[in-house]
Design an enzyme around this catalytic site. Structure first.
Site, PDB file in Angstrom:
ATOM      1  CB  SER A 213     -19.436 -18.862  -7.960  1.00 23.65           C
ATOM      2  OG  SER A 213     -19.759 -17.499  -7.893  1.00 23.65           O
TER       3      SER A 213
ATOM      4  CG  ASP B 295     -27.203 -17.868  -7.393  1.00 26.21           C
ATOM      5  OD1 ASP B 295     -26.820 -16.913  -6.686  1.00 26.21           O
ATOM      6  OD2 ASP B 295     -26.409 -18.662  -7.948  1.00 26.21           O
TER       7      ASP B 295
ATOM      8  CG  HIS C 101     -24.042 -18.215  -5.112  1.00 27.16           C
ATOM      9  ND1 HIS C 101     -24.089 -18.303  -6.484  1.00 27.16           N
ATOM     10  CD2 HIS C 101     -22.745 -17.968  -4.804  1.00 27.16           C
ATOM     11  CE1 HIS C 101     -22.886 -18.106  -6.988  1.00 27.16           C
ATOM     12  NE2 HIS C 101     -22.054 -17.908  -5.984  1.00 27.16           N
TER      13      HIS C 101
END
Length: 263
Positions: free
Chosen positions: A135, A206, A239
């Site tokens: 991320s 995601d 995610h």
């Protein structure tokens, strides 16, 4: 053979960055080190995502069959985050949104990239160096790649680390809009960019950092002269990470870093 796993905590380091008349101090948190179980061939700094810490990723990375890698997993500073309305969280830099459209916190990006380079500075000269992350940690790893190619940070200070691998999971490329001109305008930047292997992985499910931003980041890097970019998509991945992605990481690092493997 008895499996040996060792972590050590590195004291928090205060890094001060200056830009014009603005001056901020960044107090980084605890760093976790997973030492190699075999012959030490590579050291990789791995950066967690927003609101996380180094411990969660060190626990996962030490389970991978990569005995030749030393993993350094730092913890980001607590800082006010614009995305959270100023509420503090562990973060490598300030963000107003998690995408390529985010306003680039150049001071925060430079401070963290310099901190990462400092963590690699004392590694033996024969050890290959890398940066990876998840991320916003992936955003820092990709930013480090551009600093390496240019030979300097955005603030103009020289970038010292000689990188051999970059990994970004579920992330994006900061400062993408001006990257073409920066690579083209720096001596030797093109050759450094061309020689640096980069692995990007992203889930199509995601809902935090959209898959399209990861794909655009990979395309942008390729168009700017990074010739060894691998982009992997996962249809059902959100995610987070999954064993399939970790296996891709294992295979890619073993190949690109020339690791001896588990035997």
């Amino acid at each position: 053979m008895k499996r040996k796993s060792e972590r050590e905590n590195i004291e928090a380091i205060e890094f001060t960055s200056s830009s014009g008349t603005v001056r901020r101090a960044f107090q980084f948190g605890r760093t976790y080190v997973v030492r190699p179980k075999g012959k030490h061939q590579a050291t990789i700094v791995w950066l967690h995502g927003l609101g996380d810490n180094g411990n969660s990723w060190s626990s996962l990375l030490e389970t991978l069959p990569l005995p030749n890698i030393k993993w350094i997993c730092p913890t980001a500073p607590q800082r006010p985050i614009t995305l959270f309305g100023g509420f503090p969280s562990t973060a490598w830099f300030d963000v107003n949104e998690l995408s390529e459209n985010a306003i680039d916190d150049i001071e925060g990006l430079d401070a963290t990239a310099a901190y990462v380079a400092n963590l690699l500075a004392n590694e033996p000269p024969n050890i290959k160096l890398g940066v990876g992350g998840f991320s916003m940690g992936a955003a820092i790893s990709l930013y480090s790649a551009t600093c390496f190619a240019q030979g300097k940070y955005e603030n103009g200070s020289p970038y010292p680390a000689n990188l051999s691998a970059i990994v970004g999971l579920s992330g994006w490329l900061p400062c993408a809009k001006e990257l073409n001109s920066k690579i083209e305008g720096v001596n030797e930047a093109a050759s450094r960019a061309a020689s640096l292997p980069i692995l990007l992985c992203h889930g199509k499910g995601d809902d935090v950092v959209a898959h399209k931003f990861g794909e655009k980041s990979a395309n942008k890097l390729s168009s700017c002269g990074f010739q060894d970019v691998t982009f992997k998509s996962y249809s059902s991945l959100g995610h987070y990470t999954i064993p399939e992605e970790m296996n891709e990481l294992f295979v890619w690092l073993t190949s690109k870093l020339g690791l001896e493997g588990t035997s």
